[in-house]
Structure formats: structure tokens, C-alpha cells
Design an enzyme around this catalytic site. Structure first.
Site, PDB file in Angstrom:
ATOM      1  CE1 TYR A   1       0.338   1.860   4.368  1.00 30.53           C
ATOM      2  CE2 TYR A   1       0.685  -0.342   4.550  1.00 30.53           C
ATOM      3  CZ  TYR A   1       0.820   0.812   5.091  1.00 30.53           C
ATOM      4  OH  TYR A   1       1.513   1.002   6.410  1.00 30.53           O
ATOM      5  CB  CYS A   2       1.396   4.148  -1.792  1.00 29.01           C
ATOM      6  SG  CYS A   2       0.081   4.244  -3.043  1.00 29.01           S
ATOM      7  CD1 TRP A   3      -2.409  10.072  -0.054  1.00 23.24           C
ATOM      8  CD2 TRP A   3      -1.684   9.655   1.904  1.00 23.24           C
ATOM      9  NE1 TRP A   3      -3.127  10.863   0.567  1.00 23.24           N
ATOM     10  CE2 TRP A   3      -2.807  10.734   2.006  1.00 23.24           C
ATOM     11  CE3 TRP A   3      -1.306   9.222   3.132  1.00 23.24           C
ATOM     12  CZ2 TRP A   3      -3.229  11.203   3.122  1.00 23.24           C
ATOM     13  CZ3 TRP A   3      -1.722   9.843   4.050  1.00 23.24           C
ATOM     14  CH2 TRP A   3      -2.881  11.001   4.017  1.00 23.24           C
TER      15      TRP A   3
END
Length: 352
Positions: free
Chosen positions: A94-96
């Protein structure tokens, strides 16, 4: 493939081999999914550089530079910390917001043959679920507050109860603060978001069908606020109140706060904040005790002149339902284990 999560428990019991947070180290340090490792595809400086180009020059140039940096950093992660994984490894990335950073890294892992998935919505999804659990809905747990004057070893009692198999929630441990004027601990406190993540994970591990003992606190521990769902449960919870003589509490505090009491100059600075509440003569007397090096006399004075009056005032305002009162003459480990046994017995008969 994108993974959808609609409830916090789905992320806290995700079933993946590894959770990878590809955001920058600064983003990760503020908060992250519990248990995640940080493999940033853009470091702090790179993320700032790409963002500046995006806003001031061209989104296209920013994406081009970002892609080069992302794949370069991703390659280093694959050759380094991920090199030992076999073909069946299954990570969640995951990222932002589940966009380009996590999408690119997940694609690269998938091309190798690893069964990588991306979290749809990224960290924003996770944070929304934490907020939903701690702010928007009542917690399902049966909370019991452990109260008593400062120095009655409530935090130690939680540890004794935990060893007995009683469910406990150590808020001060999660907040990295001892919950009083002198409660600061080395390293400081986590961010509010990180505290809430740790709290959500701790609650997830507890059985809602069994009582959960939590130390009586105000709505704020150091600089951190208790989320409203937990605070509402605590305000409605019955109390078990522990008491001990002032000399024994003073002795206990002198030992428990030895690290704070050892720095006399810093201690004086902290106590100066109480001049407006306790008066200059009282605080000057405390300062004299610091000079004399009589820490037990100092903690006794703090108990009788500050902590106990503050507790009495709070009790009048809160007016909790005290179901059980337990008195002990000593606060040594053997005596605390006896008290813990009495608390365990009381929990079995209380209506919660």
C-alpha cells in the site's frame, strides 16, 4: 489484484505473509498499518522533489521522474531485503491512496512471480477504518476502570492481572507516558494517529465477551487524546478502586519515577508549572526537597499537596460508580499479586 477492506478487522487479520508500506519514511513514521515494513519507493527528499515539479513545472515531468525513481528504488528492495523470498511469497502493498507508488511496486513484484496484491485506497482506507472503529461506533468491549490515588501501582497491577489471564488494556504503555505531570518517558510519545493504530490493534486482540481492565485516566494522556468511543466506554464503566497509605505510595513513586527524579534541574522546571495552582511557597518547598535529595519526602509532598487534591476534585466531577474498594498496606510485588487476585475475583462477580 486490488484488495478491498470494509472493516478494520479485515486488515488487522489480513492473512498475507508481509504487509509493505511503500510510502516515504516520514509518512511511515507518523503512522502505518500494524506490522507493516517500510520499503519506500520514494524517500523523503525524492517525494518532495517530485511533488514540487508536479506543482511548479509539469505533471508529466513529475511522473517521468517519479517512475524512474520508483523503479530504481524498487529494484534495490528486490535485490536487498526481499531477495530471500521464495516463489509462493504473498505480500500486500500500500501507499498513500493505493495509486501509482503501490501500483508500480505491486506490478513489479507480480512480474517476478510473487503473489502480490495492492490495498485499494491505500493508507487512506486503513485510516478511515481506524476512525470508524474508534470515533464513529461504540466499542463492543466490557470495560472496567482500575482507579485509585496516584502511587497505588495501578500500572503494575495491570501487569499482574495480565499474567493471571485477565484482559487488560495498558493505555499508558500504548501512549508511552505515565499519565501524570512527571509522566514523560525517554523517546517521547507516538503521534496521535500511531497511538490510535496501536490502540485499535490492542482492542482487536481482546475478547468482547470478557471484561477488559483499563487504568482510570483523564481523556488525555500526555499530549494524546483518547478516541471518543473508548472514552465513552470508560466514562460508563464501573470502577475498582485501590488504596494504600501515603508513606507506601511515596516510597513506590520514588522508585517508579527514579529516572525523572534524578534530574533535579529538569524536575524543578516541570514543577514550576504548578505555581499557579499550588502557590509559590508550596513549589519552593518542593524545590528545597530536591536540593536536599530527599526524593521520598518530595513524592510524599507531591502526593498530599498536589496529586490527592487533584484526584479528589476529579472524583467529585466524574462521580464514578465504584463497585469494589480494595485496600493494601504494601505495594511490593507479593502484595500487588494478592491485590491482583482480589481484583480477579471481583471481576467474576461484578455486573458489567
Amino acid at each position: 489484484m486490488a484488495v478491498d477492506a470494509t472493516h478494520l478487522s479485515e486488515l488487522l487479520a489480513h492473512g498475507f505473509d508481509t504487509v509493505i508500506d511503500v510510502r516515504s519514511p516520514a509518512e511511515f513514521a507518523e503512522d502505518h498499518v500494524p506490522g507493516a515494513i517500510n520499503l519506500p519507493v520514494l524517500d523523503n527528499a525524492e517525494r518532495a522533489r517530485v511533488g514540487t515539479i508536479y506543482k511548479q513545472e509539469s505533471p508529466f515531468l513529475a511522473r517521468k521522474l517519479g517512475a524512474a525513481l520508483v523503479f530504481r528504488n524498487a529494484a534495490a528492495h528486490i535485490e536487498g531485503p526481499l531477495a530471500h523470498h521464495e516463489g509462493g511469497w504473498r505480500p500486500l502493498v500500500y501507499c498513500w491512496r493505493g495509486g501509482q507508488r503501490s501500483g508500480a511496486f505491486t506490478w513489479m513484484l507480480g512480474q517476478i512471480g510473487w503473489r502480490a496484491d495492492v490495498l485499494r485506497g491505500g493508507y487512506k482506507t486503513y485510516r478511515r477504518l481506524v476512525t470508524q472503529a474508534l470515533y464513529d461506533a461504540p466499542i463492543p468491549h466490557r470495560v472496567v476502570q482500575l482507579g485509585g490515588y496516584t502511587g497505588t501501582a495501578k500500572t503494575d497491577l495491570l501487569q499482574h492481572l495480565d499474567r493471571r489471564g485477565v484482559q487488560v488494556l495498558d493505555l499508558e504503555g500504548l501512549a508511552h507516558h505515565r499519565g501524570s505531570l512527571l509522566g514523560g518517558m525517554p523517546g517521547g510519545q507516538p503521534s496521535q494517529k500511531a497511538f490510535e493504530s496501536a490502540l485499535a490493534q490492542a482492542l482487536h486482540r481482546l475478547d468482547p465477551a470478557r471484561p477488559v481492565v483499563v487504568e482510570a485516566e483523564s481523556s488525555k494522556i500526555g499530549a494524546l487524546l483518547l478516541p471518543p468511543s473508548l472514552w465513552a466506554a470508560m466514562k460508563a464503566a464501573p470502577w475498582i478502586e485501590v488504596s494504600a497509605p501515603v508513606p507506601e505510595r511515596a516510597r513506590y513513586l520514588a522508585e517508579a519515577y527514579a529516572d525523572v527524579l534524578a534530574n533535579g534541574e529538569r524536575l524543578r522546571q516541570i514543577l514550576q508549572h504548578l505555581v499557579a495552582f499550588r502557590g509559590r511557597p508550596v513549589v519552593d518547598h518542593w524545590s528545597d526537597l530536591i536540593t536536599q535529595g530527599d526524593m521520598t519526602a518530595l513524592t510524599a509532598a507531591l502526593v498530599t499537596q498536589h496529586y490527592d487534591p487533584a484526584y479528589d476534585k476529579s472524583m467529585r466531577a466524574v462521580a464514578p460508580s465504584v463497585a469494589v474498594r480494595i485496600a493494601t498496606e504494601r505495594l511490593d510485588p507479593a502484595s500487588l499479586d494478592v491485590v491482583a487476585g482480589r481484583i480477579e475475583g471481583a471481576l467474576q462477580t461484578m455486573v458489567i
